[in-house]
Design a protein around this motif. Structure first.
Motif, mmCIF file in Angstrom:
data_model
loop_
_atom_site.group_PDB
_atom_site.id
_atom_site.type_symbol
_atom_site.label_atom_id
_atom_site.label_comp_id
_atom_site.label_asym_id
_atom_site.label_seq_id
_atom_site.Cartn_x
_atom_site.Cartn_y
_atom_site.Cartn_z
ATOM 1 N N GLN A 172 -42.984 74.490 -30.739
ATOM 2 C CA GLN A 172 -44.140 75.339 -30.491
ATOM 3 C C GLN A 172 -45.396 74.485 -30.468
ATOM 4 O O GLN A 172 -45.427 73.378 -31.010
ATOM 5 N N VAL A 173 -46.428 75.015 -29.816
ATOM 6 C CA VAL A 173 -47.714 74.330 -29.821
ATOM 7 C C VAL A 173 -48.314 74.437 -31.216
ATOM 8 O O VAL A 173 -48.317 75.498 -31.825
ATOM 9 N N ASP A 174 -48.766 73.306 -31.751
ATOM 10 C CA ASP A 174 -49.421 73.280 -33.052
ATOM 11 C C ASP A 174 -50.839 73.833 -32.900
ATOM 12 O O ASP A 174 -51.699 73.212 -32.275
ATOM 13 N N LEU A 175 -51.084 75.006 -33.485
ATOM 14 C CA LEU A 175 -52.374 75.681 -33.330
ATOM 15 C C LEU A 175 -53.517 74.955 -34.031
ATOM 16 O O LEU A 175 -54.686 75.211 -33.736
ATOM 17 N N PHE A 176 -53.208 74.044 -34.952
ATOM 18 C CA PHE A 176 -54.251 73.435 -35.767
ATOM 19 C C PHE A 176 -54.504 71.975 -35.421
ATOM 20 O O PHE A 176 -55.370 71.341 -36.008
ATOM 21 N N THR A 177 -53.750 71.433 -34.498
ATOM 22 C CA THR A 177 -53.902 70.021 -34.151
ATOM 23 C C THR A 177 -54.224 69.874 -32.680
ATOM 24 O O THR A 177 -53.420 70.258 -31.819
ATOM 25 N N ARG A 178 -55.404 69.333 -32.398
ATOM 26 C CA ARG A 178 -55.810 69.081 -31.021
ATOM 27 C C ARG A 178 -55.763 67.584 -30.739
ATOM 28 O O ARG A 178 -56.112 66.772 -31.585
ATOM 29 N N ILE A 179 -55.301 67.236 -29.555
ATOM 30 C CA ILE A 179 -55.205 65.842 -29.161
ATOM 31 C C ILE A 179 -56.540 65.402 -28.575
ATOM 32 O O ILE A 179 -57.065 66.045 -27.660
ATOM 33 N N PRO A 180 -57.140 64.315 -29.084
ATOM 34 C CA PRO A 180 -58.400 63.828 -28.503
ATOM 35 C C PRO A 180 -58.230 63.511 -27.027
ATOM 36 O O PRO A 180 -57.252 62.881 -26.620
ATOM 37 N N SER A 181 -59.145 63.998 -26.212
ATOM 38 C CA SER A 181 -59.017 63.800 -24.769
ATOM 39 C C SER A 181 -60.387 63.822 -24.134
ATOM 40 O O SER A 181 -61.300 64.499 -24.612
ATOM 41 N N ILE A 182 -60.523 63.079 -23.044
ATOM 42 C CA ILE A 182 -61.768 63.112 -22.270
ATOM 43 C C ILE A 182 -61.809 64.410 -21.484
ATOM 44 O O ILE A 182 -60.859 64.753 -20.790
ATOM 45 N N HIS A 183 -62.900 65.135 -21.600
ATOM 46 C CA HIS A 183 -63.023 66.412 -20.908
ATOM 47 C C HIS A 183 -62.985 66.232 -19.407
ATOM 48 O O HIS A 183 -63.667 65.376 -18.851
ATOM 49 N N ARG A 184 -62.144 67.040 -18.752
ATOM 50 C CA ARG A 184 -62.065 67.000 -17.295
ATOM 51 C C ARG A 184 -63.012 68.042 -16.722
ATOM 52 O O ARG A 184 -62.832 69.227 -16.917
ATOM 53 N N SER A 185 -64.033 67.596 -16.046
ATOM 54 C CA SER A 185 -65.065 68.479 -15.515
ATOM 55 C C SER A 185 -64.457 69.530 -14.603
ATOM 56 O O SER A 185 -63.664 69.238 -13.724
ATOM 57 N N GLY A 186 -64.803 70.787 -14.889
ATOM 58 C CA GLY A 186 -64.337 71.872 -14.031
ATOM 59 C C GLY A 186 -62.966 72.395 -14.385
ATOM 60 O O GLY A 186 -62.465 73.287 -13.738
ATOM 61 N N SER A 187 -62.352 71.858 -15.427
ATOM 62 C CA SER A 187 -61.018 72.298 -15.800
ATOM 63 C C SER A 187 -61.104 73.270 -16.965
ATOM 64 O O SER A 187 -61.228 72.880 -18.113
ATOM 65 N N ALA A 188 -61.014 74.538 -16.658
ATOM 66 C CA ALA A 188 -61.092 75.552 -17.708
ATOM 67 C C ALA A 188 -59.889 75.484 -18.623
ATOM 68 O O ALA A 188 -59.941 75.914 -19.778
ATOM 69 N N ALA A 189 -58.798 74.913 -18.122
ATOM 70 C CA ALA A 189 -57.574 74.852 -18.925
ATOM 71 C C ALA A 189 -57.757 74.018 -20.180
ATOM 72 O O ALA A 189 -57.048 74.191 -21.164
ATOM 73 N N ASN A 190 -58.730 73.097 -20.162
ATOM 74 C CA ASN A 190 -58.939 72.243 -21.322
ATOM 75 C C ASN A 190 -59.349 73.039 -22.556
ATOM 76 O O ASN A 190 -59.103 72.639 -23.678
ATOM 77 N N TRP A 191 -60.001 74.166 -22.332
ATOM 78 C CA TRP A 191 -60.552 74.899 -23.458
ATOM 79 C C TRP A 191 -59.868 76.255 -23.641
ATOM 80 O O TRP A 191 -60.364 77.126 -24.326
#
Length: 205
Positions: A172-191
Motif C-alpha cells: 500500500q502507499v505509505d500515507l505518512f512518507t513522501r519522497i523528496p522530488s523536484i516539482h513538475r510544473s503543471g503536473s497536478a498529480a504531484n499534489w
C-alpha cells in the motif's frame, strides 16, 4: 531473458523485442496503440513491445522525465520487463488492476527473478517470491513506486503466523512518507492526495 508461447492466453499474448540493446518482454494488450504510435512517431506495424521500448527511450534520453508519466500513458491490461544493456537498467511495470499474471522473487544467489509463470518463479526462489503489486513500477536504483502516486512510498505490509513466520504480504502507499522530488510544473498529480494502492494478497511468502 526468455519467452515461450506455451500455455499463452489469447487475451494476454506474449511478445519480445530487442531494439538498440534494449530487451523487452511484454504480456497483454494496450487499448490505445494507435494513439501511442502517433505520439512516438512509430509505424502502424509497431507492436506493444516496440511502443514500450520507445516510451522507455524517451524516459532515458529526456532525464529527469518522470517514469510514472510514461506508464500512465499506457491503457490496457499488461505487464512488462525491460532491460537496457547499455545502462544496466531494469524496468518493470504492471497495470492498475493486476490483470496479467506477474510474479517476482529473490533467488538463492540474491538475483531478482520475474515472470508470468508462478511455477517457474517458485522453483527459482522458493518461498521468497510474490505477485508484483498492481499499479506499480520498479527501476533498479530507484525501487518500487506507484505510478499514480509517485511521491509516496509503497510499503510492504507483512502478516505473520502465530509462530512468527511470514504468512502473506500486501502493498500500500505509505500515507505518512513522501519522497523528496523536484516539482513538475503543471503536473497536478504531484499534489494529489495519497490513496492505497490496490492490494493483492500474496500467500506462502
Amino acid at each position: 531473458m526468455a519467452l515461450s508461447h506455451h500455455d499463452e492466453s489469447p487475451l494476454h499474448p506474449r511478445s519480445i523485442v530487442v531494439l538498440d540493446d534494449i530487451f523487452c518482454i511484454f504480456v497483454g494488450t494496450l487499448e490505445n496503440t494507435a494513439e501511442l504510435r502517433h505520439y512516438y512517431g512509430l509505424p502502424r506495424q509497431a507492436t506493444e513491445a516496440m511502443i514500450v521500448v520507445e516510451a522507455y527511450k524517451v524516459l532515458r534520453d529526456r532525464a529527469p522525465y518522470p517514469p510514472d508519466q510514461v506508464v500512465k500513458e499506457l491503457h490496457g491490461k499488461f505487464a512488462f520487463i525491460i532491460f537496457d544493456v547499455k545502462t544496466h537498467t531494469l524496468f518493470l511495470a504492471r497495470d492498475r488492476e493486476g490483470s496479467v499474471e506477474f510474479q517476482w522473487g529473490v533467488a538463492n544467489d540474491g538475483s531478482l527473478v520475474c515472470g508470468d509463470d508462478p511455477k517457474i518463479i517458485r522453483e527459482g526462489c522458493g518461498n521468497s517470491c510474490a505477485p508484483f503489486p498492481p499499479g506499480c513500477i520498479f527501476i533498479n536504483g530507484s525501487g518500487l513506486a506507484s505510478f499514480d502516486h509517485p511521491l509516496n512510498k509503497v510499503k510492504a505490509i507483512m502478516q505473520e503466523e502465530d509462530g512468527g513466520n511470514i504468512k502473506s504480504v500486501y502493498f500500500q502507499v505509505d500515507l505518512f512518507t513522501r519522497i523528496p522530488s523536484i516539482h513538475r510544473s503543471g503536473s497536478a498529480a504531484n499534489w494529489a492526495d495519497p490513496v492505497e494502492v490496490k492490494g493483492e494478497q500474496m500467500s506462502d511468502i
